[in-house]
Design a protein around this motif. Sequence first.
Motif: not given
Length: 177
Positions: A88-117
């Motif tokens: 769910x975090x990935x879903x909402x971070x992804x939405x935020x990133x698509x809308x141009x929210x830098x921290x949404x992109x960062x946090x989504x990257x963090x999930x991919x970096x750590x393999x979280x979800x």
Amino acid sequence: MRKIVFLMALLSNLAFANSERERKCNNGNARSCVALGVSYQLGLGVRQDYKKAREFYGKACEMGEAKSCKTLGYLYFKGDGVKQDYKKAREFYGKACEMGEALGCHHLGYLYFGGLGVRQNYKKANELYSKACKMGDALGCGDLGDLYYVMKDYKKANDLYSKACKMGDAKSCGALG
């Protein structure tokens, strides 16, 4: 006695403001939904209630408010008022990133970096951290530096740590040392 009267007046004003915000939120005003989400998340003028915060951030996110989508992702990432759910975090971070929210992109990257979800994916983390960094997000630049450090590209890591440090990221300043 003056303090008590002042506090009672302040609480009364906050209660009125929140009821007015709720009316506006229900009529489609995203900023009012965000303000209510913040109030309930932090307990400002109301009893702290993460479920209510989630409700109002959700309304604002549906209205296209990118920071609210990012904050919803954070609530699911931390498990604040909801069951912790990295997907769910990935879903909402992804939405935020698509809308141009830098921290949404960062946090989504963090999930991919750590393999979280998600399946750990340094290439995807690199894309997302790079996007956040280009948007001026110091954390994105610093964590991109971490990624290059893990990949043993110390020159690129150092350049990114330096950039993030100049942007005010203390962790990156420490990594330079």
